[in-house]
Scaffold this active site. Structure first.
Site, PDB file in Angstrom:
ATOM      1  N   CYS A   1       0.832  -1.206   0.000  1.00  0.00           N
ATOM      2  CA  CYS A   1       0.000   0.000   0.000  1.00  0.00           C
ATOM      3  C   CYS A   1       0.871   1.263   0.000  1.00  0.00           C
ATOM      4  O   CYS A   1       1.492   1.561  -1.000  1.00  0.00           O
ATOM      5  CB  CYS A   1      -0.996  -0.036   1.164  1.00  0.00           C
ATOM      6  SG  CYS A   1      -2.450   1.005   0.895  1.00  0.00           S
TER       7      CYS A   1
ATOM      8  N   HIS B   1      -4.241  -4.876   0.193  1.00  0.00           N
ATOM      9  CA  HIS B   1      -3.886  -5.424   1.497  1.00  0.00           C
ATOM     10  C   HIS B   1      -3.951  -6.952   1.440  1.00  0.00           C
ATOM     11  O   HIS B   1      -5.027  -7.543   1.599  1.00  0.00           O
ATOM     12  CB  HIS B   1      -4.838  -4.900   2.579  1.00  0.00           C
ATOM     13  CG  HIS B   1      -4.622  -3.455   2.890  1.00  0.00           C
ATOM     14  ND1 HIS B   1      -3.854  -3.032   3.955  1.00  0.00           N
ATOM     15  CD2 HIS B   1      -5.042  -2.329   2.268  1.00  0.00           C
ATOM     16  CE1 HIS B   1      -3.821  -1.709   3.986  1.00  0.00           C
ATOM     17  NE2 HIS B   1      -4.533  -1.263   2.967  1.00  0.00           N
TER      18      HIS B   1
ATOM     19  N   GLU C   1      -3.103  -9.119   3.503  1.00  0.00           N
ATOM     20  CA  GLU C   1      -3.442  -9.746   4.786  1.00  0.00           C
ATOM     21  C   GLU C   1      -4.932  -9.725   5.083  1.00  0.00           C
ATOM     22  O   GLU C   1      -5.393 -10.272   6.092  1.00  0.00           O
ATOM     23  CB  GLU C   1      -2.696  -9.045   5.924  1.00  0.00           C
ATOM     24  CG  GLU C   1      -3.287  -7.732   6.395  1.00  0.00           C
ATOM     25  CD  GLU C   1      -3.154  -6.579   5.411  1.00  0.00           C
ATOM     26  OE1 GLU C   1      -3.871  -5.585   5.585  1.00  0.00           O
ATOM     27  OE2 GLU C   1      -2.328  -6.664   4.484  1.00  0.00           O
TER      28      GLU C   1
END
Length: 384
Positions: free
Chosen positions: A271, A357, A359
């Site tokens: 990011c 993202h 995760e």
């Protein structure tokens, strides 16, 4: 935009939460939405961003990437499954305010309610807003600053004037606010496994968990860490974390990324970290019209020929055409909605960046292989 009649408070704020009275959400363009306060009884403002996730409101609120922003949730019921402190993504929420259609409470325990998290951290929230109408408005105007006023202060003109005085997103140093002041070690050398240095620009807890699940030890460093500290002799790979704000303000971190690239150790930018690596490679970054926020963004991996659904939260993109041909980097992933850059890879070095993202938290976990590739590269050159 005409103001619809205000419903009863109990129709939009669960009585188990309890509303704090009528409130306003004022936008800098003069638009005003009415509702009921249910967060902290204070005023706060920032850039309005729209998140389309159906779940994950707890993770959104505690994601440092939302620092300085007022988050509008388009899913109509927020608070409908409570909160587990272990799922928080940082030690506190960082957003400036929360806007929802209906604030509900699936649990009786006050400590597990989203409203309690907001109240304890002096963050206002407003319910009863037609969040989908607000989202459509922002789609037509682009990003706007907004302000949630104190409960009971219902002067539209005054609220709009205060909204126009909210500091511009581009002019604020959010990374300095969210980054820690000290180094933290997670995992012991006796465990074995590669040591990953994470430069914390607004780190989410699930990134650390994702690396730990793959056997990595983690050293979290402040955003002010020097190249010498980050590239310590025992470090096997480096992560530049997500975070809030404009990468154009982060010259020191761009220089740090350049030093890591020149060193040649495995590097993963996520990011904001992706944007910083892009700038270190010589590319420009530019603000998107209203950003990417939500858990349903399709991304195509050019190298692997796959499409994955991703979670995203960013205001800025790396400009593909500005990436120098001699930089050693190429665009590796693209957003299928608007064609923007979603990833970079170095043609020779073990360096990869992603705009989304991987995760999740909240969001899909299609992209977890990003961590597999990075930890494998760090393990291959392990200095342990």
């Amino acid at each position: 935009m005409p103001t619809p009649p205000l419903p009863r408070a109990s129709a939009v704020v669960d009585p188990r939460i309890g509303d704090l009275g009528p409130a306003l959400l004022a936008l800098e363009d003069g638009t005003v939405f009415r509702g009921f306060a249910f967060g902290a009884p204070v005023a706060s403002g920032g850039d309005l961003v729209v998140n389309t996730s159906q779940t994950g409101y707890q993770e959104v609120c505690t994601d440092p990437s939302y620092a300085g922003q007022v988050v509008v949730m388009t899913y109509p019921l927020i608070g409908n499954y409570g909160r587990l402190p272990d799922d928080d993504q940082s030690l506190r929420p960082w957003l400036r305010g929360l806007v929802v259609a209906n604030a509900t409470a699936a649990v009786i325990d006050d400590a597990r309610q989203l409203a309690r998290l907001l109240r304890d951290n002096a963050i206002p929230a407003i319910a009863g807003v037609d969040t989908r109408a607000l989202a459509r408005h922002l789609r037509s105007t682009g990003s706007l600053r907004g302000l949630i006023v104190e409960p009971g202060r219902l002067d539209d003109a005054d609220a709009v004037m205060r909204a126009t005085a909210v500091a511009r997103w581009e002019d604020q140093d959010f990374v300095g606010d969210v980054s820690p002041g000290a180094v933290t070690e997670i995992g012991d050398a006796a465990e074995g496994g590669p040591l990953v240095a994470i430069v914390d620009l607004g780190l989410k807890a699930n990134i650390v968990r994702s690396l730990r699940r793959r056997g990595a030890r983690v050293r979290v460093l402040p955003h002010t860490a020097s190249a010498t500290e980050v590239l310590s002799g025992d470090v096997d790979g480096v992560v530049l974390s997500p975070g809030p704000g404009d990468p154009a303000r982060l010259d020191a971190q761009v220089a740090l990324a350049r030093a890591v690239i020149d060193d040649g150790r495995p590097l993963l930018g996520i990011c904001l970290g992706h944007q910083i690596v892009g700038r270190a490679a010589g590319a420009d970054t530019r603000r998107l019209r209203f950003g990417h926020h939500g858990a349903n963004h399709p991304v195509r991996d050019i190298d692997h020929g796959t499409v994955q659904v991703t979670a995203q939260n960013h205001e800025v993109q790396v400009v593909a055409d500005s990436l120098p041909p001699t930089s050693g980097f190429r665009v590796s992933q693209v957003n299928l909605n608007d064609g923007s850059v979603e990833g970079l890879r170095h043609v020779e070095l073990p360096i990869e960046t992603v705009q989304y993202h991987p995760e999740g938290a909240p969001g899909p976990l299609d992209a977890l292989a990003v961590f597999d590739r990075f930890v494998a590269a760090a393990s291959a050159g392990s200095r342990a």
